[in-house]
Design an enzyme around this catalytic site. Structure first.
Site, short mmCIF file in Angstrom:
data_model
loop_
_atom_site.label_atom_id
_atom_site.label_comp_id
_atom_site.label_asym_id
_atom_site.label_seq_id
_atom_site.Cartn_x
_atom_site.Cartn_y
_atom_site.Cartn_z
N HIS A 126 23.44 -27.56 -1.97
CA HIS A 126 24.02 -27.26 -0.66
C HIS A 126 23.26 -27.98 0.44
CE1 HIS A 126 25.46 -24.20 2.48
NE2 HIS A 126 26.54 -24.80 2.02
N ASP A 130 24.97 -21.56 5.42
CA ASP A 130 26.25 -20.92 5.75
C ASP A 130 26.01 -19.60 6.47
OD1 ASP A 130 27.62 -22.98 4.61
OD2 ASP A 130 28.19 -21.91 2.78
N HIS A 210 33.50 -18.81 7.39
CA HIS A 210 32.07 -18.94 7.69
C HIS A 210 31.85 -20.24 8.48
CE1 HIS A 210 32.30 -21.56 4.13
NE2 HIS A 210 31.16 -22.13 4.55
N HIS A 212 29.49 -23.55 8.43
CA HIS A 212 28.52 -24.36 7.70
C HIS A 212 27.74 -25.16 8.75
CE1 HIS A 212 26.94 -27.02 4.50
NE2 HIS A 212 27.08 -27.98 5.42
#
Length: 238
Positions: A126, A130, A210, A212
Site C-alpha cells: 500500500h 487510508d 474512504h 486514500h
C-alpha cells in the site's frame, strides 16, 4: 394693754415672720429650679446634635463603601474583558500558526489500510494511509501549495485511484488525495493549509468509502513515503 392682747400680737408677728421666710424659700427654690432647667437645655441640644452628626457620618461612610465596591467591580470587569481579549488573540495566533503548518486531510476518521501494508486491491504494498470516512466528508489541503494534478483516472496516475488530486508544497514534497466523490480545485490553483479541496468518496479501486492519502517526493506514483510518520514529524497526532 392687757396681757391677752400682748400675747395675740406676738403670735401674729411670729406667723407673719414664718410666712415671709417660707415665701423667700419658695422663691429661692423656683429660681434654683429655673436655673437647673436652663442648665439642662444646652445638654439636650448637644446630645441631639451629636446624634444627627453621627447619622450623617454613617450615611457618608455607607455611600463611600458602595462607591468603592462599584469601582472594584468595574476594575474586575475591565480585567476580565482584557483577559478574554488576550485569550482570543492567543487562539487566533494559534489558528494562524496551524493554518501555516500541516493539518490532517480529514476529520472524524478511522485509520484502516496503512502505508506498506500488503493487500489484494493494490499493487505490491500500500502506497499511502487510508482514512475511513463517509462519502461526502470534507477533504482539506494538508499544507499550503499549488495543485499540479486534479481529476479522474487518478489525475493521471491510473483508474485505481478514481478521482484524485496532487498538491505541490514549498518544501519539495507532494500530497495526494484519492477515491474522491467530488474535486473542488483545478490545476494551477494555489491553496492554503486546511482549505477544502474535495469531498471524500468511493471511486476507483475501493472496497468502501474512504480517503486514500499519500506524501510523495514527486507528483507521480511510486515515490510515496510513510504519510503518518511524515505528519507526526510535523507535530500532528495521526
Amino acid at each position: 394693754m392687757s396681757p391677752r392682747v400682748t400675747s395675740r400680737s406676738s403670735r401674729t408677728a411670729l406667723l407673719r415672720t414664718r410666712a415671709a421666710v417660707l415665701a423667700a424659700g419658695l422663691g429661692a427654690s423656683a429660681v434654683l429650679g429655673a436655673g437647673v432647667a436652663a442648665a439642662a437645655t444646652p445638654t439636650a441640644t448637644t446630645a441631639a446634635t451629636t446624634a444627627v452628626s453621627g447619622s450623617a457620618h454613617a450615611v457618608q461612610a455607607q455611600a463611600a463603601a458602595q462607591a468603592k465596591a462599584a469601582e472594584l467591580a468595574k476594575k474586575a470587569a475591565t480585567a476580565k474583558a482584557a483577559q478574554a481579549k488576550q485569550a482570543k488573540q492567543v487562539k487566533q495566533a494559534a489558528a494562524k500558526k496551524k493554518a501555516a503548518g500541516w493539518v490532517a486531510p480529514v476529520k472524524g476518521y478511522t485509520k484502516t489500510a496503512s502505508f506498506a501494508q500488503n493487500g489484494a486491491r493494490w499493487q505490491s504494498t500500500h502506497s499511502g494511509q487510508d482514512f475511513a470516512v463517509p462519502v461526502g466528508t470534507k477533504v482539506v489541503a494538508a499544507h499550503g501549495g499549488t495543485v499540479v494534478k486534479a481529476g479522474g483516472n487518478g489525475a493521471g496516475d491510473g483508474p485505481a485511484y478514481g478521482n484524485a488530486i496532487v498538491i505541490k508544497h514549498g518544501n519539495g514534497s507532494y500530497s495526494q488525495y484519492a477515491h474522491l466523490s467530488k474535486v473542488n480545485v483545478r490545476i494551477g490553483q494555489v491553496v492554503a493549509a486546511g482549505q477544502q479541496i474535495a469531498l471524500s468518496g468511493n471511486t476507483g479501486n475501493s472496497s468502501g468509502p474512504h480517503l486514500h492519502f499519500e506524501i510523495r517526493t514527486t507528483p507521480n506514483y511510486g515515490t510515496a513515503v510513510d504519510p503518518v510518520a511524515f505528519l507526526r514529524g510535523k507535530g500532528l497526532s495521526i
